[in-house]
Design a protein around this motif. Structure first.
Motif, PDB file in Angstrom:
ATOM      1  N   ILE A 129       0.874  -1.142  -0.208  1.00 30.39           N
ATOM      2  CA  ILE A 129       0.153  -0.044  -0.083  1.00 30.39           C
ATOM      3  C   ILE A 129       0.928   1.229  -0.042  1.00 30.39           C
ATOM      4  CG2 ILE A 129      -1.586   1.235   1.215  1.00 30.39           C
ATOM      5  CD1 ILE A 129      -2.700  -1.274   2.277  1.00 30.39           C
ATOM      6  N   PHE A 130       0.895   1.835  -1.177  1.00 30.06           N
ATOM      7  CA  PHE A 130       1.726   3.173  -1.253  1.00 30.06           C
ATOM      8  C   PHE A 130       0.957   4.555  -0.676  1.00 30.06           C
ATOM      9  CE2 PHE A 130       3.674   0.107  -4.046  1.00 30.06           C
ATOM     10  CZ  PHE A 130       5.116   0.470  -3.351  1.00 30.06           C
ATOM     11  N   ALA A 131       1.313   5.324  -0.038  1.00 31.25           N
ATOM     12  CA  ALA A 131       0.594   6.453   0.318  1.00 31.25           C
ATOM     13  C   ALA A 131       0.919   7.456  -0.727  1.00 31.25           C
ATOM     14  CB  ALA A 131       1.031   6.935   1.833  1.00 31.25           C
ATOM     15  N   MET A 132      -0.213   8.299  -0.960  1.00 28.73           N
ATOM     16  CA  MET A 132      -0.296   9.382  -1.906  1.00 28.73           C
ATOM     17  C   MET A 132      -0.566  10.386  -1.254  1.00 28.73           C
ATOM     18  SD  MET A 132      -1.440   7.770  -5.567  1.00 28.73           S
ATOM     19  CE  MET A 132      -3.155   7.951  -5.038  1.00 28.73           C
ATOM     20  N   THR A 133       0.358  11.771  -1.302  1.00 29.68           N
ATOM     21  CA  THR A 133      -0.060  12.875  -0.511  1.00 29.68           C
ATOM     22  C   THR A 133       0.950  13.991  -1.128  1.00 29.68           C
ATOM     23  OG1 THR A 133      -0.301  13.957   1.409  1.00 29.68           O
ATOM     24  CG2 THR A 133       1.535  12.429   1.295  1.00 29.68           C
ATOM     25  N   ALA A 134       0.303  15.104  -1.117  1.00 28.26           N
ATOM     26  CA  ALA A 134       1.086  16.416  -1.472  1.00 28.26           C
ATOM     27  C   ALA A 134       1.835  16.696  -0.086  1.00 28.26           C
ATOM     28  CB  ALA A 134      -0.108  17.517  -1.822  1.00 28.26           C
ATOM     29  N   ASN A 135       1.499  16.234   1.171  1.00 28.80           N
ATOM     30  CA  ASN A 135       2.165  16.798   2.347  1.00 28.80           C
ATOM     31  C   ASN A 135       3.320  15.937   2.513  1.00 28.80           C
ATOM     32  OD1 ASN A 135       0.118  18.500   2.873  1.00 28.80           O
ATOM     33  ND2 ASN A 135      -0.946  17.052   4.227  1.00 28.80           N
ATOM     34  N   ALA A 136       4.494  16.635   2.327  1.00 27.52           N
ATOM     35  CA  ALA A 136       5.681  15.886   2.882  1.00 27.52           C
ATOM     36  C   ALA A 136       6.562  16.221   3.900  1.00 27.52           C
ATOM     37  CB  ALA A 136       6.865  16.328   1.439  1.00 27.52           C
ATOM     38  N   PHE A 137       5.567  16.613   5.007  1.00 24.32           N
ATOM     39  CA  PHE A 137       6.277  17.056   6.152  1.00 24.32           C
ATOM     40  C   PHE A 137       6.769  15.671   6.963  1.00 24.32           C
ATOM     41  CE2 PHE A 137       3.008  20.251   5.363  1.00 24.32           C
ATOM     42  CZ  PHE A 137       4.215  21.551   5.174  1.00 24.32           C
ATOM     43  N   ALA A 138       7.617  16.007   7.798  1.00 25.99           N
ATOM     44  CA  ALA A 138       8.271  14.627   8.454  1.00 25.99           C
ATOM     45  C   ALA A 138       7.269  13.980   9.242  1.00 25.99           C
ATOM     46  CB  ALA A 138       9.353  15.160   9.459  1.00 25.99           C
ATOM     47  N   ASP A 139       6.103  14.623   9.747  1.00 21.53           N
ATOM     48  CA  ASP A 139       5.038  13.898  10.665  1.00 21.53           C
ATOM     49  C   ASP A 139       4.141  13.048   9.689  1.00 21.53           C
ATOM     50  OD1 ASP A 139       3.852  13.695  13.292  1.00 21.53           O
ATOM     51  OD2 ASP A 139       2.072  14.718  12.349  1.00 21.53           O
ATOM     52  N   ASP A 140       3.776  13.704   8.323  1.00 26.40           N
ATOM     53  CA  ASP A 140       2.952  12.923   7.449  1.00 26.40           C
ATOM     54  C   ASP A 140       3.816  11.790   7.093  1.00 26.40           C
ATOM     55  OD1 ASP A 140       0.953  15.077   7.448  1.00 26.40           O
ATOM     56  OD2 ASP A 140       2.348  16.105   6.154  1.00 26.40           O
ATOM     57  N   ILE A 141       5.138  11.827   7.028  1.00 31.74           N
ATOM     58  CA  ILE A 141       5.860  10.621   6.423  1.00 31.74           C
ATOM     59  C   ILE A 141       6.049   9.638   7.647  1.00 31.74           C
ATOM     60  CG2 ILE A 141       8.248   9.876   5.959  1.00 31.74           C
ATOM     61  CD1 ILE A 141       8.540  12.518   4.696  1.00 31.74           C
ATOM     62  N   ARG A 142       6.358  10.048   8.805  1.00 38.58           N
ATOM     63  CA  ARG A 142       6.151   9.085  10.012  1.00 38.58           C
ATOM     64  C   ARG A 142       4.761   8.534  10.198  1.00 38.58           C
ATOM     65  NH1 ARG A 142       3.917   9.221  14.370  1.00 38.58           N
ATOM     66  NH2 ARG A 142       3.233  11.444  14.279  1.00 38.58           N
ATOM     67  N   ASN A 148       1.492   1.881   7.743  1.00 39.27           N
ATOM     68  CA  ASN A 148       1.651   0.778   6.917  1.00 39.27           C
ATOM     69  C   ASN A 148       2.373  -0.396   7.291  1.00 39.27           C
ATOM     70  OD1 ASN A 148       1.229  -0.146   4.245  1.00 39.27           O
ATOM     71  ND2 ASN A 148       2.726   0.698   3.610  1.00 39.27           N
ATOM     72  N   PHE A 149       1.787  -1.029   8.307  1.00 36.66           N
ATOM     73  CA  PHE A 149       2.296  -2.176   8.899  1.00 36.66           C
ATOM     74  C   PHE A 149       1.587  -3.420   8.060  1.00 36.66           C
ATOM     75  CE2 PHE A 149      -1.653  -0.803  11.403  1.00 36.66           C
ATOM     76  CZ  PHE A 149      -2.405  -1.999  11.177  1.00 36.66           C
ATOM     77  N   PHE A 150       2.365  -4.586   8.263  1.00 39.09           N
ATOM     78  CA  PHE A 150       1.755  -5.916   7.937  1.00 39.09           C
ATOM     79  C   PHE A 150       1.118  -6.828   8.917  1.00 39.09           C
ATOM     80  CE2 PHE A 150       4.952  -4.194   5.259  1.00 39.09           C
ATOM     81  CZ  PHE A 150       4.511  -4.401   3.634  1.00 39.09           C
ATOM     82  N   TYR A 151       0.074  -7.472   8.523  1.00 42.76           N
ATOM     83  CA  TYR A 151      -0.598  -8.324   9.654  1.00 42.76           C
ATOM     84  C   TYR A 151      -0.080  -9.830   9.206  1.00 42.76           C
ATOM     85  CZ  TYR A 151      -3.918  -9.940  12.729  1.00 42.76           C
ATOM     86  OH  TYR A 151      -4.600 -10.738  13.714  1.00 42.76           O
ATOM     87  N   ASP A 152       0.486 -10.509  10.163  1.00 40.42           N
ATOM     88  CA  ASP A 152       0.932 -11.943   9.890  1.00 40.42           C
ATOM     89  C   ASP A 152      -0.407 -12.692  10.442  1.00 40.42           C
ATOM     90  OD1 ASP A 152       1.980 -14.565  10.351  1.00 40.42           O
ATOM     91  OD2 ASP A 152       3.720 -13.862  11.186  1.00 40.42           O
ATOM     92  N   MET A 153      -0.985 -13.179   9.390  1.00 37.66           N
ATOM     93  CA  MET A 153      -2.134 -14.066   9.486  1.00 37.66           C
ATOM     94  C   MET A 153      -1.826 -15.468  10.282  1.00 37.66           C
ATOM     95  SD  MET A 153      -4.667 -12.456   8.549  1.00 37.66           S
ATOM     96  CE  MET A 153      -6.024 -13.707   8.661  1.00 37.66           C
ATOM     97  N   ASP A 154      -0.666 -16.008  10.000  1.00 37.73           N
ATOM     98  CA  ASP A 154      -0.460 -17.309  10.741  1.00 37.73           C
ATOM     99  C   ASP A 154      -0.016 -17.214  12.121  1.00 37.73           C
ATOM    100  OD1 ASP A 154      -0.423 -18.581   8.086  1.00 37.73           O
ATOM    101  OD2 ASP A 154       1.649 -18.190   7.768  1.00 37.73           O
ATOM    102  N   ARG A 155       0.561 -16.041  12.504  1.00 43.81           N
ATOM    103  CA  ARG A 155       0.879 -15.498  14.110  1.00 43.81           C
ATOM    104  C   ARG A 155      -0.402 -14.869  14.725  1.00 43.81           C
ATOM    105  NH1 ARG A 155       6.217 -15.562  12.203  1.00 43.81           N
ATOM    106  NH2 ARG A 155       7.175 -17.740  12.457  1.00 43.81           N
ATOM    107  N   ARG A 156      -1.202 -14.194  13.800  1.00 45.75           N
ATOM    108  CA  ARG A 156      -2.026 -13.383  14.304  1.00 45.75           C
ATOM    109  C   ARG A 156      -1.572 -12.084  15.128  1.00 45.75           C
ATOM    110  NH1 ARG A 156      -5.546 -15.205  11.022  1.00 45.75           N
ATOM    111  NH2 ARG A 156      -7.051 -16.910  11.707  1.00 45.75           N
ATOM    112  N   ARG A 157      -0.633 -11.405  14.401  1.00 47.33           N
ATOM    113  CA  ARG A 157       0.002 -10.258  15.053  1.00 47.33           C
ATOM    114  C   ARG A 157       0.392  -9.245  13.928  1.00 47.33           C
ATOM    115  NH1 ARG A 157       5.795 -10.700  15.449  1.00 47.33           N
ATOM    116  NH2 ARG A 157       6.509 -12.640  14.334  1.00 47.33           N
TER     117      ARG A 157
END
Length: 161
Positions: A129-142, A148-157
């Motif tokens: 999933i790629f974020a698209m934004t005109a805001n390039a402030f450090a807080d927006d990037i953070r 944009n985390f990933f969910y491990d379905m096998d370990r449910r975490r």
């Protein structure tokens, strides 16, 4: 600290000129890596199915034009809620990538990404999933990186990406 200089020249009622000089050496040993040289071909992207979440009609039109030019199939979503619903109702693995506008009315892209990542299906945790934004402030990037985390379905975490 970098061995440079800052000079200024100023005249009343005329203006000021700042000259900043920072010496950089050219890296003579640099060689462009093969993967940097390679251009993406239409053949490589042909048939890739993209979920494109964008509320601005002109931006949507431009993005669809560019993506389809490279042979990609585009499924448009006008807001975050629509993107979540489209992804949730799609077949597992149907989409290869999601392009998500961050600032949309109703459900924003960060919230939509969070909802997609926690859907009870295997591809929800792995689809890029790629974020698209005109805001390039450090807080927006953070914020974009944090959500944009990933969910491990096998370990449910949740795995941070």
């Amino acid at each position: 600290m970098m061995g440079g200089t800052i000079e200024l020249e100023s005249q009343l009622n005329v203006g000021t000129t700042f000259t900043i000089t920072i010496p950089f050496e050219i890296d003579a040993s640099y060689e462009e890596r093969e993967e940097e040289k390679r251009e993406i071909s239409e053949k490589e992207l042909s048939g890739v199915k993209v979920l494109l979440a964008e509320d601005n009609e002109l931006n949507m039109e431009i993005a669809v034009f560019i993506l389809e030019k490279y042979g990609m199939e585009v499924e448009p979503a006008r807001n975050g809620k629509e993107a979540v619903d489209l992804f949730a109702s799609s077949r597992n693995g149907e989409f290869q990538v999601i392009l998500m506008d961050v600032m949309m009315p109703g459900m924003d892209g960060l919230t939509a990404t969070r909802e997609i990542r926690t859907l009870p299906r295997k591809d929800a945790g792995t689809i890029p999933i790629f974020a698209m934004t005109a805001n390039a402030f450090a807080d927006d990037i953070r914020q974009s990186k944090e959500i944009n985390f990933f969910y491990d379905m096998d370990r449910r975490r949740i795995l941070r990406g």
